[in-house]
Design a protein around this motif. Structure first.
Motif, PDB file in Angstrom:
ATOM      1  N   TYR A 128       9.461 -51.352  18.829  1.00 49.52           N
ATOM      2  CA  TYR A 128      10.449 -50.891  17.849  1.00 49.52           C
ATOM      3  C   TYR A 128      10.239 -51.614  16.516  1.00 49.52           C
ATOM      4  O   TYR A 128      10.207 -50.984  15.454  1.00 49.52           O
ATOM      5  CB  TYR A 128      11.864 -51.131  18.384  1.00 49.52           C
ATOM      6  CG  TYR A 128      12.938 -50.515  17.521  1.00 49.52           C
ATOM      7  CD1 TYR A 128      13.334 -49.200  17.711  1.00 49.52           C
ATOM      8  CD2 TYR A 128      13.542 -51.244  16.497  1.00 49.52           C
ATOM      9  CE1 TYR A 128      14.316 -48.620  16.915  1.00 49.52           C
ATOM     10  CE2 TYR A 128      14.521 -50.676  15.692  1.00 49.52           C
ATOM     11  CZ  TYR A 128      14.894 -49.369  15.915  1.00 49.52           C
ATOM     12  OH  TYR A 128      15.855 -48.798  15.114  1.00 49.52           O
ATOM     13  N   ILE A 129      10.066 -52.930  16.572  1.00 51.15           N
ATOM     14  CA  ILE A 129       9.855 -53.713  15.347  1.00 51.15           C
ATOM     15  C   ILE A 129       8.558 -53.284  14.666  1.00 51.15           C
ATOM     16  O   ILE A 129       8.501 -53.130  13.446  1.00 51.15           O
ATOM     17  CB  ILE A 129       9.834 -55.223  15.663  1.00 51.15           C
ATOM     18  CG1 ILE A 129      11.219 -55.683  16.104  1.00 51.15           C
ATOM     19  CG2 ILE A 129       9.366 -56.035  14.450  1.00 51.15           C
ATOM     20  CD1 ILE A 129      11.245 -57.109  16.669  1.00 51.15           C
ATOM     21  N   SER A 130       7.512 -53.078  15.463  1.00 51.59           N
ATOM     22  CA  SER A 130       6.220 -52.660  14.912  1.00 51.59           C
ATOM     23  C   SER A 130       6.353 -51.353  14.141  1.00 51.59           C
ATOM     24  O   SER A 130       5.837 -51.216  13.032  1.00 51.59           O
ATOM     25  CB  SER A 130       5.216 -52.504  16.056  1.00 51.59           C
ATOM     26  OG  SER A 130       4.012 -51.976  15.579  1.00 51.59           O
ATOM     27  N   ARG A 131       7.073 -50.390  14.728  1.00 55.75           N
ATOM     28  CA  ARG A 131       7.263 -49.105  14.050  1.00 55.75           C
ATOM     29  C   ARG A 131       8.075 -49.246  12.772  1.00 55.75           C
ATOM     30  O   ARG A 131       7.855 -48.526  11.806  1.00 55.75           O
ATOM     31  CB  ARG A 131       7.943 -48.111  14.998  1.00 55.75           C
ATOM     32  CG  ARG A 131       6.975 -47.518  15.978  1.00 55.75           C
ATOM     33  CD  ARG A 131       7.558 -46.296  16.677  1.00 55.75           C
ATOM     34  NE  ARG A 131       7.101 -46.325  18.064  1.00 55.75           N
ATOM     35  CZ  ARG A 131       7.885 -46.462  19.114  1.00 55.75           C
ATOM     36  NH1 ARG A 131       9.187 -46.560  18.965  1.00 55.75           N
ATOM     37  NH2 ARG A 131       7.382 -46.484  20.318  1.00 55.75           N
ATOM     38  N   LEU A 132       9.029 -50.176  12.762  1.00 55.73           N
ATOM     39  CA  LEU A 132       9.836 -50.397  11.551  1.00 55.73           C
ATOM     40  C   LEU A 132       9.007 -51.011  10.426  1.00 55.73           C
ATOM     41  O   LEU A 132       9.175 -50.654   9.259  1.00 55.73           O
ATOM     42  CB  LEU A 132      10.993 -51.355  11.858  1.00 55.73           C
ATOM     43  CG  LEU A 132      12.254 -50.825  12.509  1.00 55.73           C
ATOM     44  CD1 LEU A 132      13.244 -51.962  12.712  1.00 55.73           C
ATOM     45  CD2 LEU A 132      12.888 -49.723  11.680  1.00 55.73           C
ATOM     46  N   ILE A 133       8.143 -51.955  10.773  1.00 59.72           N
ATOM     47  CA  ILE A 133       7.431 -52.738   9.751  1.00 59.72           C
ATOM     48  C   ILE A 133       6.147 -52.069   9.271  1.00 59.72           C
ATOM     49  O   ILE A 133       5.785 -52.193   8.100  1.00 59.72           O
ATOM     50  CB  ILE A 133       7.134 -54.159  10.291  1.00 59.72           C
ATOM     51  CG1 ILE A 133       8.453 -54.886  10.538  1.00 59.72           C
ATOM     52  CG2 ILE A 133       6.269 -54.951   9.311  1.00 59.72           C
ATOM     53  CD1 ILE A 133       8.293 -56.249  11.187  1.00 59.72           C
ATOM     54  N   ARG A 134       5.461 -51.345  10.139  1.00 61.14           N
ATOM     55  CA  ARG A 134       4.157 -50.772   9.794  1.00 61.14           C
ATOM     56  C   ARG A 134       4.156 -50.011   8.459  1.00 61.14           C
ATOM     57  O   ARG A 134       3.237 -50.198   7.648  1.00 61.14           O
ATOM     58  CB  ARG A 134       3.652 -49.887  10.926  1.00 61.14           C
ATOM     59  CG  ARG A 134       2.142 -49.885  11.004  1.00 61.14           C
ATOM     60  CD  ARG A 134       1.601 -49.094  12.178  1.00 61.14           C
ATOM     61  NE  ARG A 134       1.891 -49.735  13.446  1.00 61.14           N
ATOM     62  CZ  ARG A 134       2.324 -49.098  14.521  1.00 61.14           C
ATOM     63  NH1 ARG A 134       2.544 -47.799  14.485  1.00 61.14           N
ATOM     64  NH2 ARG A 134       2.546 -49.739  15.634  1.00 61.14           N
ATOM     65  N   PRO A 135       5.160 -49.191   8.144  1.00 61.35           N
ATOM     66  CA  PRO A 135       5.152 -48.465   6.861  1.00 61.35           C
ATOM     67  C   PRO A 135       5.192 -49.380   5.623  1.00 61.35           C
ATOM     68  O   PRO A 135       4.834 -48.952   4.533  1.00 61.35           O
ATOM     69  CB  PRO A 135       6.407 -47.599   6.917  1.00 61.35           C
ATOM     70  CG  PRO A 135       6.727 -47.465   8.368  1.00 61.35           C
ATOM     71  CD  PRO A 135       6.270 -48.738   9.004  1.00 61.35           C
ATOM     72  N   THR A 136       5.607 -50.634   5.783  1.00 63.40           N
ATOM     73  CA  THR A 136       5.683 -51.542   4.631  1.00 63.40           C
ATOM     74  C   THR A 136       4.311 -52.071   4.215  1.00 63.40           C
ATOM     75  O   THR A 136       4.167 -52.637   3.136  1.00 63.40           O
ATOM     76  CB  THR A 136       6.575 -52.762   4.950  1.00 63.40           C
ATOM     77  OG1 THR A 136       5.938 -53.572   5.955  1.00 63.40           O
ATOM     78  CG2 THR A 136       7.957 -52.337   5.392  1.00 63.40           C
TER      79      THR A 136
END
Length: 198
Positions: free
Chosen positions: A155-163
């Protein structure tokens, strides 16, 4: 059958409510406490009360501290561009014992667990995302190797990847189902060094 006086029974009962303390250990601790000099017992009780009154969450990483910011977040020598995300303050302490990590932390205070009714809003994810507005280059996800820990990591990976910030996960070496606080420093260090990009 109650073998002890009311005070002894109450002390044993209260000690047994602590995590990892069974009735036999609670009894041993109670016997030890009542055999101590009165001034040592007073110091212990005063320390417990003062700690409970004064310890709070660090305004930056949410570990436990008695200051606005914890010693790690306040340390200018630490690499503030690398944030390791952990579930608990105990996990942070486990990595600090390795003496090899020089970045900072973010303590989630839990993991996503739909079965227990714990969602993303119930842990410190919003605060983590706010921290990424600074000069962060890497987020190391060091959640436990449990179903909840893996769910949280993804979940965290999916949140941060676009940044565009690099997201890594600690390497296997930490056994599946194991809690970080119970793992030796060498295994934790190998897991940190072998982290992979998510």
């Amino acid at each position: 059958m109650n073998y002890f006086s009311g005070h002894m029974s109450e002390l044993i009962e209260q000690l047994a409510t602590l995590p990892g303390i069974g009735s036999k250990t609670a009894q041993r601790l109670a016997f030890h406490i009542v055999s101590l000099p009165e001034e040592k017992v007073e110091k212990l009780s005063k320390t417990l009360v003062e700690t409970r009154k004064n310890v709070r969450y660090c305004a930056e990483c949410f570990t436990l501290t008695d200051s606005e910011r914890c010693p790690i977040c306040s340390d200018a020598k630490r690499d503030h561009s690398t944030i390791m995300v952990v579930e608990t303050t105990r996990d942070l302490a486990a990595y600090e014992r390795t003496g090899k990590y020089d970045g900072v932390y973010h303590v989630l205070h839990g993991a996503i667990s739909p079965m227990l009714g714990i969602g993303p809003d119930d842990i410190r994810l919003k605060e983590l995302m706010q921290r990424l507005n600074g000069d962060v280059q890497e987020v190391i996800i060091a959640t436990n190797s449990t179903l909840e820990g893996e769910t949280t990591a993804m979940y965290i990976s999916r949140l941060i990847r676009p940044t565009g910030i690099r997201v890594t996960r600690i390497a296997n070496g930490v056994p599946v189902g194991g809690d970080l606080e119970n793992i030796d420093e060498v295994t934790l260090l190998r897991a940190l060094e072998g982290r992979t990009t998510l």
